[in-house]
Scaffold this motif. Structure first.
Motif, mmCIF file in Angstrom:
data_model
loop_
_atom_site.group_PDB
_atom_site.id
_atom_site.type_symbol
_atom_site.label_atom_id
_atom_site.label_comp_id
_atom_site.label_asym_id
_atom_site.label_seq_id
_atom_site.Cartn_x
_atom_site.Cartn_y
_atom_site.Cartn_z
ATOM 1 N N SER A 266 0.824 -1.062 0.226
ATOM 2 C CA SER A 266 -0.126 0.066 -0.038
ATOM 3 C C SER A 266 0.815 1.346 -0.153
ATOM 4 C CB SER A 266 -0.896 -0.061 1.131
ATOM 5 O OG SER A 266 -0.337 -0.017 2.537
ATOM 6 N N GLN A 267 2.163 1.222 0.660
ATOM 7 C CA GLN A 267 2.940 2.489 0.803
ATOM 8 C C GLN A 267 3.587 2.821 -0.784
ATOM 9 O OE1 GLN A 267 6.407 1.745 3.242
ATOM 10 N NE2 GLN A 267 6.778 4.023 3.397
ATOM 11 N N ARG A 268 3.966 1.334 -1.458
ATOM 12 C CA ARG A 268 4.469 1.291 -2.675
ATOM 13 C C ARG A 268 3.286 2.169 -3.721
ATOM 14 N NH1 ARG A 268 6.223 -4.356 -4.689
ATOM 15 N NH2 ARG A 268 8.084 -4.742 -2.954
ATOM 16 N N LYS A 269 2.142 1.477 -3.419
ATOM 17 C CA LYS A 269 0.923 1.939 -4.665
ATOM 18 C C LYS A 269 1.018 3.417 -4.212
ATOM 19 C CE LYS A 269 -3.723 1.108 -5.855
ATOM 20 N NZ LYS A 269 -4.775 0.365 -5.716
ATOM 21 N N LYS A 270 0.782 3.923 -2.937
ATOM 22 C CA LYS A 270 0.426 5.602 -2.869
ATOM 23 C C LYS A 270 1.826 6.412 -3.423
ATOM 24 C CE LYS A 270 0.066 8.915 0.510
ATOM 25 N NZ LYS A 270 0.377 10.152 -0.317
ATOM 26 N N MET A 271 2.974 5.804 -3.230
ATOM 27 C CA MET A 271 4.168 6.770 -3.647
ATOM 28 C C MET A 271 4.129 6.543 -5.211
ATOM 29 S SD MET A 271 7.046 5.194 -1.327
ATOM 30 C CE MET A 271 8.381 6.557 -1.487
ATOM 31 N N LEU A 272 3.746 5.384 -5.793
ATOM 32 C CA LEU A 272 3.855 5.419 -7.247
ATOM 33 C C LEU A 272 2.475 6.346 -7.717
ATOM 34 C CD1 LEU A 272 4.439 1.567 -8.020
ATOM 35 C CD2 LEU A 272 5.927 3.340 -8.504
ATOM 36 N N ASN A 273 1.405 6.459 -7.080
ATOM 37 C CA ASN A 273 0.549 7.343 -7.650
ATOM 38 C C ASN A 273 0.740 8.639 -7.450
ATOM 39 O OD1 ASN A 273 -1.235 5.081 -8.433
ATOM 40 N ND2 ASN A 273 -2.195 5.103 -6.532
ATOM 41 N N ASP A 274 1.465 9.155 -6.388
ATOM 42 C CA ASP A 274 2.128 10.433 -6.058
ATOM 43 C C ASP A 274 3.084 10.902 -7.254
ATOM 44 O OD1 ASP A 274 0.336 10.587 -4.023
ATOM 45 O OD2 ASP A 274 1.997 10.015 -2.829
ATOM 46 N N LEU A 275 3.770 10.030 -7.765
ATOM 47 C CA LEU A 275 4.781 10.287 -8.765
ATOM 48 C C LEU A 275 4.216 10.933 -10.133
ATOM 49 C CD1 LEU A 275 7.409 7.324 -9.129
ATOM 50 C CD2 LEU A 275 7.790 9.660 -8.257
ATOM 51 N N VAL A 276 2.909 10.374 -10.509
ATOM 52 C CA VAL A 276 2.316 10.874 -11.595
ATOM 53 C C VAL A 276 1.886 12.490 -11.540
ATOM 54 C CG1 VAL A 276 2.084 8.676 -12.718
ATOM 55 C CG2 VAL A 276 0.142 10.044 -11.393
ATOM 56 N N ASN A 277 1.851 13.164 -10.366
ATOM 57 C CA ASN A 277 1.456 14.317 -10.102
ATOM 58 C C ASN A 277 2.497 15.087 -10.024
ATOM 59 O OD1 ASN A 277 -1.395 13.778 -9.935
ATOM 60 N ND2 ASN A 277 -1.072 13.038 -7.860
ATOM 61 N N LEU A 278 3.928 14.797 -10.357
ATOM 62 C CA LEU A 278 5.008 15.470 -10.389
ATOM 63 C C LEU A 278 5.159 16.068 -11.739
ATOM 64 C CD1 LEU A 278 7.584 13.282 -8.441
ATOM 65 C CD2 LEU A 278 6.066 15.297 -7.593
ATOM 66 N N THR A 279 5.698 17.469 -11.912
ATOM 67 C CA THR A 279 6.409 17.948 -13.033
ATOM 68 C C THR A 279 7.418 17.146 -13.531
ATOM 69 O OG1 THR A 279 7.650 19.607 -12.242
ATOM 70 C CG2 THR A 279 5.445 20.140 -12.383
#
Length: 194
Positions: free
Chosen positions: A170-183
Protein backbone atom coordinates in the motif's frame (compact mmCIF):
# COMPACT_ATOMS: atom_id res chain seq x y z
CA UNK A 1 -17.40 -3.74 -31.51
CA UNK A 2 -13.60 -3.70 -31.74
CA UNK A 3 -11.40 -4.80 -28.83
CA UNK A 4 -8.34 -2.62 -28.10
CA UNK A 5 -5.06 -4.52 -28.00
CA UNK A 6 -1.35 -3.79 -28.35
CA UNK A 7 0.60 -6.47 -30.26
CA UNK A 8 4.26 -7.40 -30.07
CA UNK A 9 5.12 -7.47 -33.78
CA UNK A 10 8.65 -8.84 -33.44
CA UNK A 11 7.93 -12.40 -34.55
CA UNK A 12 4.90 -11.73 -36.76
CA UNK A 13 5.00 -11.70 -40.55
CA UNK A 14 3.18 -8.75 -42.08
CA UNK A 15 2.17 -8.37 -45.72
CA UNK A 16 0.57 -5.42 -47.46
CA UNK A 17 -1.03 -5.99 -50.85
CA UNK A 18 -1.06 -2.72 -52.78
CA UNK A 19 1.37 -0.01 -53.78
CA UNK A 20 -0.66 3.19 -53.54
CA UNK A 21 -1.03 5.99 -51.01
CA UNK A 22 -3.07 3.97 -48.48
CA UNK A 23 -0.64 1.03 -48.66
CA UNK A 24 2.23 3.47 -48.15
CA UNK A 25 0.61 4.97 -45.01
CA UNK A 26 -0.07 1.51 -43.59
CA UNK A 27 3.52 0.50 -44.31
CA UNK A 28 4.88 3.62 -42.58
CA UNK A 29 2.78 2.80 -39.50
CA UNK A 30 4.39 -0.65 -39.18
CA UNK A 31 7.85 0.83 -39.72
CA UNK A 32 7.16 3.31 -36.88
CA UNK A 33 7.16 0.23 -34.65
CA UNK A 34 10.41 -1.18 -36.09
CA UNK A 35 8.69 -3.92 -38.04
CA UNK A 36 9.83 -5.03 -41.48
CA UNK A 37 7.00 -5.51 -43.94
CA UNK A 38 6.52 -7.33 -47.24
CA UNK A 39 4.65 -5.22 -49.83
CA UNK A 40 3.22 -6.79 -52.99
CA UNK A 41 2.07 -4.81 -56.03
CA UNK A 42 2.78 -4.44 -59.72
CA UNK A 43 3.05 -0.66 -59.35
CA UNK A 44 4.30 1.45 -56.47
CA UNK A 45 3.99 5.18 -55.86
CA UNK A 46 7.35 6.97 -55.72
CA UNK A 47 7.17 7.40 -51.94
CA UNK A 48 7.96 3.70 -51.54
CA UNK A 49 11.51 4.46 -52.77
CA UNK A 50 12.28 6.14 -49.45
CA UNK A 51 11.27 2.93 -47.62
CA UNK A 52 12.95 0.38 -49.90
CA UNK A 53 15.82 -0.37 -47.48
CA UNK A 54 13.36 -1.28 -44.71
CA UNK A 55 10.76 -3.33 -46.60
CA UNK A 56 10.62 -6.29 -48.94
CA UNK A 57 9.12 -5.21 -52.25
CA UNK A 58 7.58 -7.83 -54.53
CA UNK A 59 6.54 -6.57 -57.95
CA UNK A 60 3.70 -8.91 -58.79
CA UNK A 61 -0.06 -9.30 -58.68
CA UNK A 62 -1.69 -10.73 -55.57
CA UNK A 63 -1.32 -14.46 -55.04
CA UNK A 64 -2.32 -16.43 -51.93
CA UNK A 65 1.25 -17.68 -51.57
CA UNK A 66 2.35 -14.16 -50.57
CA UNK A 67 0.12 -14.12 -47.48
CA UNK A 68 0.11 -17.81 -46.54
CA UNK A 69 2.75 -17.37 -43.82
CA UNK A 70 1.64 -13.89 -42.74
CA UNK A 71 -0.15 -13.24 -39.47
CA UNK A 72 -1.19 -9.69 -40.33
CA UNK A 73 -2.38 -8.70 -43.81
CA UNK A 74 -3.47 -5.38 -45.26
CA UNK A 75 -5.60 -5.49 -48.44
CA UNK A 76 -4.98 -2.07 -49.98
CA UNK A 77 -5.28 -2.59 -53.72
CA UNK A 78 -7.39 -0.38 -55.99
CA UNK A 79 -9.44 -3.47 -56.92
CA UNK A 80 -12.41 -4.09 -54.63
CA UNK A 81 -12.76 -7.72 -55.77
CA UNK A 82 -9.11 -8.50 -55.03
CA UNK A 83 -9.41 -6.88 -51.60
CA UNK A 84 -12.51 -8.99 -50.96
CA UNK A 85 -10.67 -12.21 -51.93
CA UNK A 86 -7.83 -11.32 -49.56
CA UNK A 87 -10.28 -10.54 -46.74
CA UNK A 88 -12.19 -13.80 -47.13
CA UNK A 89 -9.01 -15.89 -47.37
CA UNK A 90 -7.54 -14.27 -44.26
CA UNK A 91 -10.68 -14.63 -42.19
CA UNK A 92 -11.07 -18.27 -43.26
CA UNK A 93 -7.44 -18.95 -42.30
CA UNK A 94 -7.24 -17.21 -38.92
CA UNK A 95 -5.24 -14.18 -40.00
CA UNK A 96 -5.63 -10.58 -38.93
CA UNK A 97 -6.77 -8.61 -41.97
CA UNK A 98 -7.51 -4.98 -42.64
CA UNK A 99 -9.44 -4.53 -45.89
CA UNK A 100 -9.09 -0.80 -46.48
CA UNK A 101 -12.26 -0.41 -48.54
CA UNK A 102 -14.52 -2.78 -46.55
CA UNK A 103 -14.62 -2.55 -42.77
CA UNK A 104 -17.04 -5.50 -42.64
CA UNK A 105 -14.40 -7.83 -44.10
CA UNK A 106 -11.74 -6.50 -41.72
CA UNK A 107 -11.19 -8.09 -38.34
CA UNK A 108 -8.95 -5.28 -37.14
CA UNK A 109 -8.46 -1.57 -37.72
CA UNK A 110 -5.52 0.64 -36.85
CA UNK A 111 -6.35 3.61 -34.67
CA UNK A 112 -4.78 7.02 -35.00
CA UNK A 113 -1.97 7.19 -32.49
CA UNK A 114 0.62 9.37 -30.83
CA UNK A 115 3.87 7.82 -29.71
CA UNK A 116 6.20 9.43 -27.22
CA UNK A 117 8.78 6.74 -26.49
CA UNK A 118 6.90 4.08 -24.53
CA UNK A 119 3.80 6.25 -24.19
CA UNK A 120 1.29 5.20 -26.81
CA UNK A 121 -2.07 6.96 -27.01
CA UNK A 122 -4.52 5.69 -29.59
CA UNK A 123 -7.84 7.04 -30.82
CA UNK A 124 -10.45 5.13 -32.77
CA UNK A 125 -13.95 5.79 -34.01
CA UNK A 126 -14.34 2.22 -35.27
CA UNK A 127 -13.86 3.43 -38.84
CA UNK A 128 -16.89 5.71 -38.66
CA UNK A 129 -15.01 9.03 -38.72
CA UNK A 130 -11.28 9.07 -39.45
CA UNK A 131 -11.56 12.88 -39.49
CA UNK A 132 -12.65 12.94 -35.84
CA UNK A 133 -9.83 10.54 -34.92
CA UNK A 134 -7.38 12.86 -36.65
CA UNK A 135 -8.78 15.92 -34.84
CA UNK A 136 -8.53 14.24 -31.42
CA UNK A 137 -5.02 13.00 -32.25
CA UNK A 138 -3.95 16.57 -33.04
CA UNK A 139 -5.37 17.83 -29.73
CA UNK A 140 -3.64 15.08 -27.78
CA UNK A 141 -0.35 15.71 -29.64
CA UNK A 142 -0.33 19.26 -28.33
CA UNK A 143 -1.08 18.20 -24.75
CA UNK A 144 1.34 15.25 -24.70
CA UNK A 145 4.42 16.74 -26.36
CA UNK A 146 7.86 15.21 -26.91
CA UNK A 147 8.85 15.80 -23.28
CA UNK A 148 6.64 12.84 -22.33
CA UNK A 149 9.25 10.44 -23.70
CA UNK A 150 11.67 11.50 -20.95
CA UNK A 151 8.83 11.70 -18.41
CA UNK A 152 7.82 8.06 -19.03
CA UNK A 153 11.45 6.91 -18.81
CA UNK A 154 11.91 8.69 -15.50
CA UNK A 155 8.66 7.24 -14.15
CA UNK A 156 9.98 3.79 -15.05
CA UNK A 157 13.25 4.41 -13.19
CA UNK A 158 11.41 5.77 -10.15
CA UNK A 159 9.02 2.80 -10.16
CA UNK A 160 11.87 0.28 -10.13
CA UNK A 161 13.58 2.16 -7.28
CA UNK A 162 10.39 2.31 -5.19
CA UNK A 163 9.63 -1.39 -5.71
CA UNK A 164 13.18 -2.31 -4.62
CA UNK A 165 13.16 0.01 -1.63
CA UNK A 166 9.69 -0.51 -0.11
CA UNK A 167 8.10 -3.84 0.75
CA UNK A 168 4.74 -2.52 1.94
CA UNK A 169 2.37 -2.80 -1.05
CA UNK A 170 0.00 0.00 0.00
CA UNK A 171 2.93 2.35 0.67
CA UNK A 172 4.39 1.50 -2.77
CA UNK A 173 1.05 2.09 -4.46
CA UNK A 174 0.61 5.50 -2.82
CA UNK A 175 4.14 6.57 -3.76
CA UNK A 176 3.72 5.40 -7.36
CA UNK A 177 0.40 7.22 -7.65
CA UNK A 178 1.96 10.40 -6.24
CA UNK A 179 4.75 10.30 -8.84
CA UNK A 180 2.40 10.99 -11.76
CA UNK A 181 1.43 14.31 -10.17
CA UNK A 182 5.00 15.59 -10.37
CA UNK A 183 6.16 17.86 -13.17
CA UNK A 184 9.04 16.73 -15.34
CA UNK A 185 11.47 18.91 -13.38
CA UNK A 186 10.16 17.61 -10.03
CA UNK A 187 10.49 14.06 -11.29
CA UNK A 188 14.10 14.70 -12.35
CA UNK A 189 14.83 16.00 -8.82
CA UNK A 190 13.09 13.00 -7.27
CA UNK A 191 15.31 10.61 -9.26
CA UNK A 192 18.49 12.52 -8.28
CA UNK A 193 17.61 12.47 -4.57
CA UNK A 194 16.68 8.77 -4.43
Amino acid sequence: MLYPINLELKDLQITIIGGGEVAYRKCKNFLDFDKNVKVVSLDFIDKFNELKDNIEIIRDTYKEEYIKESFIVVAATNNKETNKQIGIYCRDNGKLVNVVDDINLSNYTVPSYIRRGDLLISVSTGGKSPSLSSKIKKELSEKYDDSYEEYINLLGIARVNIIKKYENISQRKKMLNDLVNLTLEELREHIKSN
